[in-house]
Design a protein around this motif. Structure first.
Motif, PDB file in Angstrom:
ATOM      1  N   PHE A 231      67.082  52.667  18.537  1.00  0.00           N
ATOM      2  CA  PHE A 231      65.965  53.016  17.637  1.00  0.00           C
ATOM      3  C   PHE A 231      64.656  53.114  18.407  1.00  0.00           C
ATOM      4  O   PHE A 231      64.247  52.196  19.104  1.00  0.00           O
ATOM      5  CB  PHE A 231      65.825  51.938  16.550  1.00  0.00           C
ATOM      6  CG  PHE A 231      64.758  52.249  15.523  1.00  0.00           C
ATOM      7  CD1 PHE A 231      65.085  52.857  14.318  1.00  0.00           C
ATOM      8  CD2 PHE A 231      63.423  51.921  15.748  1.00  0.00           C
ATOM      9  CE1 PHE A 231      64.110  53.136  13.360  1.00  0.00           C
ATOM     10  CE2 PHE A 231      62.442  52.194  14.800  1.00  0.00           C
ATOM     11  CZ  PHE A 231      62.788  52.801  13.602  1.00  0.00           C
ATOM     12  N   LEU A 248      63.267  49.266   4.746  1.00  0.00           N
ATOM     13  CA  LEU A 248      63.304  47.861   4.331  1.00  0.00           C
ATOM     14  C   LEU A 248      61.903  47.390   3.918  1.00  0.00           C
ATOM     15  O   LEU A 248      61.731  46.259   3.456  1.00  0.00           O
ATOM     16  CB  LEU A 248      63.878  46.992   5.455  1.00  0.00           C
ATOM     17  CG  LEU A 248      65.403  47.135   5.605  1.00  0.00           C
ATOM     18  CD1 LEU A 248      65.905  46.441   6.866  1.00  0.00           C
ATOM     19  CD2 LEU A 248      66.143  46.595   4.374  1.00  0.00           C
ATOM     20  N   TRP A 288      54.486  44.998  14.797  1.00  0.00           N
ATOM     21  CA  TRP A 288      53.337  45.709  14.192  1.00  0.00           C
ATOM     22  C   TRP A 288      52.952  45.052  12.876  1.00  0.00           C
ATOM     23  O   TRP A 288      51.776  44.897  12.541  1.00  0.00           O
ATOM     24  CB  TRP A 288      53.677  47.189  13.934  1.00  0.00           C
ATOM     25  CG  TRP A 288      53.555  48.064  15.146  1.00  0.00           C
ATOM     26  CD1 TRP A 288      54.555  48.769  15.748  1.00  0.00           C
ATOM     27  CD2 TRP A 288      52.361  48.325  15.906  1.00  0.00           C
ATOM     28  NE1 TRP A 288      54.056  49.444  16.837  1.00  0.00           N
ATOM     29  CE2 TRP A 288      52.710  49.188  16.947  1.00  0.00           C
ATOM     30  CE3 TRP A 288      51.037  47.894  15.798  1.00  0.00           C
ATOM     31  CZ2 TRP A 288      51.788  49.649  17.884  1.00  0.00           C
ATOM     32  CZ3 TRP A 288      50.108  48.347  16.727  1.00  0.00           C
ATOM     33  CH2 TRP A 288      50.486  49.217  17.756  1.00  0.00           C
ATOM     34  N   TRP A 348      58.188  56.103  -1.485  1.00  0.00           N
ATOM     35  CA  TRP A 348      58.300  55.773  -0.049  1.00  0.00           C
ATOM     36  C   TRP A 348      58.202  57.059   0.744  1.00  0.00           C
ATOM     37  O   TRP A 348      58.776  58.085   0.355  1.00  0.00           O
ATOM     38  CB  TRP A 348      59.641  55.082   0.259  1.00  0.00           C
ATOM     39  CG  TRP A 348      59.761  54.703   1.712  1.00  0.00           C
ATOM     40  CD1 TRP A 348      59.365  53.534   2.295  1.00  0.00           C
ATOM     41  CD2 TRP A 348      60.297  55.525   2.783  1.00  0.00           C
ATOM     42  NE1 TRP A 348      59.602  53.570   3.651  1.00  0.00           N
ATOM     43  CE2 TRP A 348      60.172  54.780   3.975  1.00  0.00           C
ATOM     44  CE3 TRP A 348      60.845  56.802   2.854  1.00  0.00           C
ATOM     45  CZ2 TRP A 348      60.588  55.263   5.216  1.00  0.00           C
ATOM     46  CZ3 TRP A 348      61.256  57.296   4.088  1.00  0.00           C
ATOM     47  CH2 TRP A 348      61.132  56.521   5.255  1.00  0.00           C
ATOM     48  N   LEU A 381      52.845  53.456  -3.437  1.00  0.00           N
ATOM     49  CA  LEU A 381      53.894  52.991  -2.515  1.00  0.00           C
ATOM     50  C   LEU A 381      54.683  51.834  -3.122  1.00  0.00           C
ATOM     51  O   LEU A 381      54.086  50.895  -3.660  1.00  0.00           O
ATOM     52  CB  LEU A 381      53.266  52.470  -1.217  1.00  0.00           C
ATOM     53  CG  LEU A 381      52.884  53.455  -0.129  1.00  0.00           C
ATOM     54  CD1 LEU A 381      52.119  52.723   0.983  1.00  0.00           C
ATOM     55  CD2 LEU A 381      54.102  54.154   0.455  1.00  0.00           C
ATOM     56  N   ASP A 383      56.112  49.877  -1.149  1.00  0.00           N
ATOM     57  CA  ASP A 383      55.891  48.824  -0.157  1.00  0.00           C
ATOM     58  C   ASP A 383      54.409  48.473   0.010  1.00  0.00           C
ATOM     59  O   ASP A 383      54.045  47.806   0.976  1.00  0.00           O
ATOM     60  CB  ASP A 383      56.522  49.208   1.195  1.00  0.00           C
ATOM     61  CG  ASP A 383      55.915  50.474   1.812  1.00  0.00           C
ATOM     62  OD1 ASP A 383      54.727  50.740   1.615  1.00  0.00           O
ATOM     63  OD2 ASP A 383      56.660  51.186   2.522  1.00  0.00           O
ATOM     64  N   ASN A 389      48.602  48.040   4.676  1.00  0.00           N
ATOM     65  CA  ASN A 389      47.979  49.247   4.157  1.00  0.00           C
ATOM     66  C   ASN A 389      46.574  49.389   4.746  1.00  0.00           C
ATOM     67  O   ASN A 389      46.222  50.433   5.304  1.00  0.00           O
ATOM     68  CB  ASN A 389      47.931  49.156   2.625  1.00  0.00           C
ATOM     69  CG  ASN A 389      47.827  50.506   1.957  1.00  0.00           C
ATOM     70  OD1 ASN A 389      48.082  51.548   2.570  1.00  0.00           O
ATOM     71  ND2 ASN A 389      47.427  50.511   0.705  1.00  0.00           N
TER      72      ASN A 389
HETATM   73  P1  FAD Z   1      60.851  50.838   9.896  1.00  0.00           P
HETATM   74  O1  FAD Z   1      60.455  51.808  10.926  1.00  0.00           O
HETATM   75  O2  FAD Z   1      62.290  50.719   9.595  1.00  0.00           O
HETATM   76  O3  FAD Z   1      60.250  49.454  10.341  1.00  0.00           O
HETATM   77  C1  FAD Z   1      60.757  48.186   9.891  1.00  0.00           C
HETATM   78  C2  FAD Z   1      59.611  47.375   9.328  1.00  0.00           C
HETATM   79  O4  FAD Z   1      58.591  47.184  10.304  1.00  0.00           O
HETATM   80  C3  FAD Z   1      58.910  48.041   8.171  1.00  0.00           C
HETATM   81  O5  FAD Z   1      59.627  47.849   6.977  1.00  0.00           O
HETATM   82  C4  FAD Z   1      57.575  47.335   8.182  1.00  0.00           C
HETATM   83  O6  FAD Z   1      57.624  46.071   7.566  1.00  0.00           O
HETATM   84  C5  FAD Z   1      57.316  47.142   9.672  1.00  0.00           C
HETATM   85  N1  FAD Z   1      56.485  48.240  10.159  1.00  0.00           N
HETATM   86  C6  FAD Z   1      56.890  49.431  10.616  1.00  0.00           C
HETATM   87  N2  FAD Z   1      55.815  50.187  10.978  1.00  0.00           N
HETATM   88  C7  FAD Z   1      54.733  49.443  10.728  1.00  0.00           C
HETATM   89  C8  FAD Z   1      53.345  49.652  10.886  1.00  0.00           C
HETATM   90  N3  FAD Z   1      52.836  50.786  11.384  1.00  0.00           N
HETATM   91  N4  FAD Z   1      52.499  48.680  10.511  1.00  0.00           N
HETATM   92  C9  FAD Z   1      52.978  47.513  10.032  1.00  0.00           C
HETATM   93  N5  FAD Z   1      54.271  47.260   9.864  1.00  0.00           N
HETATM   94  C10 FAD Z   1      55.147  48.202  10.206  1.00  0.00           C
HETATM   95  N6  FAD Z   1      53.751  49.659   5.532  1.00  0.00           N
HETATM   96  C11 FAD Z   1      53.960  48.819   4.516  1.00  0.00           C
HETATM   97  O7  FAD Z   1      54.961  48.089   4.528  1.00  0.00           O
HETATM   98  N7  FAD Z   1      53.095  48.753   3.474  1.00  0.00           N
HETATM   99  C12 FAD Z   1      51.999  49.556   3.399  1.00  0.00           C
HETATM  100  O8  FAD Z   1      51.232  49.458   2.441  1.00  0.00           O
HETATM  101  C13 FAD Z   1      51.793  50.489   4.434  1.00  0.00           C
HETATM  102  N8  FAD Z   1      50.747  51.345   4.389  1.00  0.00           N
HETATM  103  C14 FAD Z   1      50.573  52.265   5.390  1.00  0.00           C
HETATM  104  C15 FAD Z   1      49.507  53.142   5.323  1.00  0.00           C
HETATM  105  C16 FAD Z   1      49.327  54.102   6.308  1.00  0.00           C
HETATM  106  C17 FAD Z   1      48.149  55.035   6.235  1.00  0.00           C
HETATM  107  C18 FAD Z   1      50.234  54.170   7.374  1.00  0.00           C
HETATM  108  C19 FAD Z   1      50.064  55.196   8.445  1.00  0.00           C
HETATM  109  C20 FAD Z   1      51.279  53.286   7.470  1.00  0.00           C
HETATM  110  C21 FAD Z   1      51.467  52.313   6.494  1.00  0.00           C
HETATM  111  N9  FAD Z   1      52.531  51.390   6.554  1.00  0.00           N
HETATM  112  C22 FAD Z   1      52.707  50.500   5.528  1.00  0.00           C
HETATM  113  C23 FAD Z   1      53.315  51.225   7.792  1.00  0.00           C
HETATM  114  C24 FAD Z   1      54.619  51.997   7.901  1.00  0.00           C
HETATM  115  O9  FAD Z   1      54.407  53.339   7.605  1.00  0.00           O
HETATM  116  C25 FAD Z   1      55.705  51.445   7.003  1.00  0.00           C
HETATM  117  O10 FAD Z   1      55.841  50.057   7.202  1.00  0.00           O
HETATM  118  C26 FAD Z   1      57.058  52.080   7.311  1.00  0.00           C
HETATM  119  O11 FAD Z   1      56.977  53.475   7.233  1.00  0.00           O
HETATM  120  C27 FAD Z   1      58.060  51.560   6.313  1.00  0.00           C
HETATM  121  O12 FAD Z   1      59.289  52.206   6.464  1.00  0.00           O
HETATM  122  P2  FAD Z   1      60.539  51.457   7.090  1.00  0.00           P
HETATM  123  O13 FAD Z   1      60.770  50.168   6.397  1.00  0.00           O
HETATM  124  O14 FAD Z   1      61.650  52.427   7.104  1.00  0.00           O
HETATM  125  O15 FAD Z   1      60.018  51.176   8.562  1.00  0.00           O
END
Ligand code: FAD
Length: 604
Positions: A231, A248, A288, A348, A381, A383, A389
Motif C-alpha cells: 500500500f 475505515l 497522519w 465518503w 462526510l 468520517d 477535517n
Molecule cells: P486510508 O488511506 O485507508 O487510511 C487509513 C486511515 O488513516 C484513515 O481511515 C484515517 O483515519 C487515516 N488517514 C488517512 N489519511 C489521513 C490524513 N490525510 N489525515 C489524517 N488521517 C488520515 N479524514 C477523516 O477521517 N475525517 C475527516 O473529516 C477528514 N477530512 C478531510 C478533509 C480534507 C480537505 C482532506 C484533504 C482530507 C480529509 N481527511 C479526513 C483525511 C483523509 O482524506 C481520510 O482520512 C481518508 O481519505 C479516509 O479514507 P480511508 O479510511 O480509506 O483512508
C-alpha cells in the motif's frame, strides 16, 4: 467496594480495546452503558446520522449478547448527569479521553458535577495511538508541526500500546444492568425520523455503521497481505469506482474500530514481509491521523482562521453562489462535480478527491474560505472528524503545514491521470455519460453537434464552468503571495535548506514558462542529466529538495516554473529522478539585474 458504574460512550462505540469500559466493569455490581444523544451539538447530515444510529444499534446488540444493554438518553450531558447519578445511585463514571477542545470543556464540567455527587471519574486513552498529552509534553507542550518531528517524538515513546481485551460476559460476572420491560421505549436507539431527519434523504447504504461491520471490514482487508504490504497512498486513485483505500475512516471516527487494533493488525500482516513505510504506508496513514489529533489538541482555534497561530490570514471572498455551486456539484467542472456528488450521496470520497475539491474551493479557483468547506465536509462526510477535517483543510488551502501554494490542482488534468475515459464522471454526473472521452472533462469545449449527440447542451443541461481555471488560479496565486507578504514577508520556504538562499537557476535560463517536461527533467547547460545529485540532498529528502527549489515563489518566472499543468502531490519516480539531476545551488546569488526578467524578489 462494589461500584455502580456508568460507562459513557461518546466516540469509542465498541467493546474491543475499550479500557474505560473495562474499568467500569471492574469491581462493579451495577453497570449502565450510556450514550447521550445531543442533536444540538452535531452538524452531521442524514448519512452520518444513519451511520451513528447503526453503530448504536450494533453496540446495543453486542451488549445484549453479554447480558447488558445500552441506555440512550437525549439532552445535554451537563444537564442529564445529575439526575442520572441520582436515579441510578452511581458511584463511578468512566469514559474515553476526547482531545477536542469542546469535548474537553464538556468533560471537565461533567467531572466537576461527578465530584459534587461523590462519583469517582476514570478516563482512559484509546481513541489515539498515543496519549497526546505525553507527546505534547515531549515537545515542550507544543504541537509538532511536521510529520518528521512527530515521528521523532514517537520514536522515543516506542510502539503504541497493545489493545485492551474486549469486554466479555466473564468481565460482567456478578454485575447486572437493570433493565425494565419498557427499556426500548425509554432508552432505545431512535430512528432517523425521531431525530428529525428525512429518511428519504439517505444515499446507498455502502458503509453500515458499527463495530461488527468495522471488524468484518478490517478482517477482509487484512486477508489481502500483498495489498496491505504494498500500500502506497499516492498510488491509490481518487477516480476508482470502488474504493482504492480502506474506508475505515468512518469506523475510526466513531471509534467502532480501535486505531490501536488497526495498527497491531497491520503489524501482524507486515511480519516477515517486505512492506511500504510511512508516510505512504497504512501505518503511515495512521500516523497522519495522530499528527492532526496532536495538532488539534494543542493549537488554539484549530478549526478557524482568526486566532489560530499556525494559520495564514487570508482575505477570502464571501461568495455564497460559488459556495453553493461547489457544494451541489454545479461548478461546470465535471471532475469536481462528480466528487461533490459522490460526497453528498455516499458520504465518503477518496483522499485525493478531497484534495481536488478543497483546492478548487479555496486557493485554486473559487477563493472561498476553507472554513466554509470544512462545514460542508462536517455535514456530508461519514468520517467527519474535527481534528482531521480542520488539519487537512488548513493543509489544502495552503493556510498551514503545506506552503507550496503555487502547486495547484487542475480540475481537468488531475482526474485524467487515473481515469482518461472519465468512467468516474459518467457514474456520478450521468447527464454527461454520452460525451466522448475527449470532452468528458471539458464538455464546454465540445462542438454543438457533439453536445447534441450526447443529449446535453452545456449552459442548458449542465452548467458552464463558473470560473476559468487558468485565469482564476493565476489571480489567486497573486492573492496568496499578498497574504504571505503580509505575514511579515516570511515566506515559509526561506526557512529551508541552502537552495532557498538563491533564486532558482530557471530565473536565469528559462526565457518563458516551461512545459511540464521541462519541469520534470530540466536540461541544464552543464549537467546534461548526468550531474551528481545536489550537495546536501539525500534520496529520502528528494521531495524536500524539489520543494525547496520551488520556494522562490515571489519570482514570477519561477512561479511559471513551479506550475506545470497538473501536479501530482506526491512526486512521481521521474520527478524524484529530476531532483537528482538538478545542479548544485548557484555560488553567486542572482540579483534583479542578473535575472533576465528583472523580476526576482527584492529580498534575494
Ligand atoms: P486510508 O488511506 O485507508 O487510511 C487509513 C486511515 O488513516 C484513515 O481511515 C484515517 O483515519 C487515516 N488517514 C488517512 N489519511 C489521513 C490524513 N490525510 N489525515 C489524517 N488521517 C488520515 N479524514 C477523516 O477521517 N475525517 C475527516 O473529516 C477528514 N477530512 C478531510 C478533509 C480534507 C480537505 C482532506 C484533504 C482530507 C480529509 N481527511 C479526513 C483525511 C483523509 O482524506 C481520510 O482520512 C481518508 O481519505 C479516509 O479514507 P480511508 O479510511 O480509506 O483512508
Amino acid at each position: 467496594m462494589q461500584h455502580s458504574s456508568i460507562h459513557w460512550f461518546r466516540k469509542g462505540l465498541r467493546l474491543h480495546d475499550n479500557p474505560a469500559l473495562l474499568a467500569a466493569a471492574t469491581d462493579c455490581c451495577c453497570l449502565h452503558p450510556l450514550f447521550i444523544l445531543n442533536p444540538s451539538s452535531s452538524q452531521a447530515g442524514t448519512n452520518a446520522q444513519r451511520f451513528l444510529l447503526d453503530a448504536l444499534r450494533d453496540l446495543d446488540g453486542s451488549l445484549q449478547k453479554i447480558g447488558s444493554r445500552l441506555f440512550v438518553v437525549r439532552g445535554c450531558p451537563e444537564e442529564v448527569f445529575p439526575s442520572l447519578f441520582h436515579a441510578w445511585g452511581t458511584t463511578r463514571l468512566t469514559f474515553e479521553v476526547d482531545t477536542e477542545p469542546s469535548a474537553r470543556q464538556r468533560d471537565a464540567t461533567v467531572a466537576k458535577l461527578a465530584a459534587q455527587h461523590g462519583v469517582e471519574v476514570i478516563q482512559e486513552v484509546s481513541h489515539t495511538l498515543y496519549d497526546t498529552e505525553r507527546v505534547l509534553a515531549l515537545n515542550e507542550g507544543k504541537a509538532p508541526l511536521t510529520y518528521k518531528r512527530l515521528q521523532s517524538l514517537l520514536a522515543t515513546l516506542g510502539p503504541p500500546e497493545k489493545p485492551a481485551p474486549a469486554l466479555t460476559q466473564e468481565h460482567l460476572q456478578g454485575c447486572h444492568t437493570p433493565c425494565q420491560a419498557s427499556h426500548d421505549t425509554d432508552y432505545g436507539v431512535p430512528n432517523l425520523e425521531e431525530l428529525g431527519q428525512d429518511p428519504t434523504n439517505v444515499g446507498p447504504h455502502l458503509y453500515p455503521g458499527g463495530e461488527t461491520a468495522a471488524l468484518t471490514r478490517l478482517d477482509a482487508l487484512m486477508e489481502r497481505t500483498a495489498w496491505v504490504c504494498s500500500f502506497q497512498k499516492p498510488r491509490t486513485a481518487p477516480t476508482s469506482l470502488s474504493p482504492s483505500t480502506t474506508v475505515l475512516s468512518p469506523y475510526l471516527k466513531f471509534g467502532c474500530l480501535s486505531v490501536r487494533t488497526f495498527w497491531w493488525r497491520l503489524d501482524q500482516v507486515y511480519q516477515g514481509q517486505e512492506h511500504s513505510q510511512p508516510p505512504t504506508s497504512l501505518h503511515g496513514q495512521l500516523l497522519w491521523r495522530e499528527f492532526f489529533y496532536t495538532a488539534g489538541a494543542s493549537i488554539p482555534n484549530f478549526d478557524r482562521m482568526v486566532g489560530n497561530p499556525v494559520c495564514l490570514q487570508v482575505d477570502w471572498d464571501n461568495n455564497p453562489q460559488h459556495l453553493h455551486a461547489w457544494r451541489e456539484g454545479q461548478t461546470g467542472y465535471p471532475f469536481i462535480d462528480a466528487i461533490m456528488t459522490q460526497l453528498r450521496t455516499e458520504g465518503w470520497i477518496h483522499h485525493l478527491a478531497r484534495h481536488a475539491v478543497a483546492c478548487f474551493l479555496t486557493r485554486g479557483d473559487l477563493w472561498v474560505s476553507w472554513e466554509e468547506g470544512l462545514k460542508v465536509f462536517e455535514e456530508l462526510l461519514l468520517d467527519a472528524d474535527w481534528s482531521l477535517n480542520a488539519g487537512n483543510w488548513l493543509w489544502l488551502s495552503g493556510s498551514a503545514f503545506f506552503h507550496q501554494y503555487f502547486r495547484v490542482y487542475s480540475p481537468v488534468a488531475f482526474g485524467k491521470k487515473t481515469d482518461r475515459d472519465g468512467a468516474y464522471i459518467r457514474k456520478y454526473v450521468p447527464i454527461l455519460k454520452d460525451f466522448p472521452a475527449e470532452y468528458i472533462y471539458e464538455p464546454w469545449k465540445a462542438p454543438r453537434a457533439v453536445q447534441e449527440r450526447a443529449g446535453c447542451l452545456v449552459g442548458t443541461h449542465y452548467p458552464q464552468p463558473i470560473v476559468e481555471h487558468g485565469v482564476a488560479s493565476k489571480r489567486n496565486l497573486g492573492r496568496m503571495k499578498v497574504a504571505h507578504a503580509r505575514k511579515g514577508n516570511k515566506s515559509p520556504m526561506r526557512h529551508q535548506a541552502h537552495f532557498t538562499s538563491s533564486c532558482h537557476p530557471s530565473c536565469l535560463s528559462l526565457p518563458q514558462a516551461p512545459s511540464e517536461s521541462h519541469w520534470l527533467v530540466p536540461q541544464w547547460p552543464n549537467h546534461k542529466g548526468k550531474s551528481p545529485r545536489p550537495r546536501g540532498s539525500e534520496p529520502h529528502k528528494d521531495i524536500q529538495a524539489v520543494v525547496s527549489y520551488g520556494s522562490c515563489t515571489t519570482c514570477p518566472v519561477l512561479t511559471h516554473f513551479a506550475q506545470p499543468p497538473c501536479i501530482n502531490p506526491f512526486p512521481s519516480p521521474s520527478l524524484r529522478l529530476a531532483t537528482w539531476l538538478l545542479p548544485p545551488p548557484q555560488k553567486s546569488t542572482p540579483t534583479p539585474s542578473t535575472c533576465p526578467k528583472k523580476v526576482c524578489h527584492p529580498s534575494i
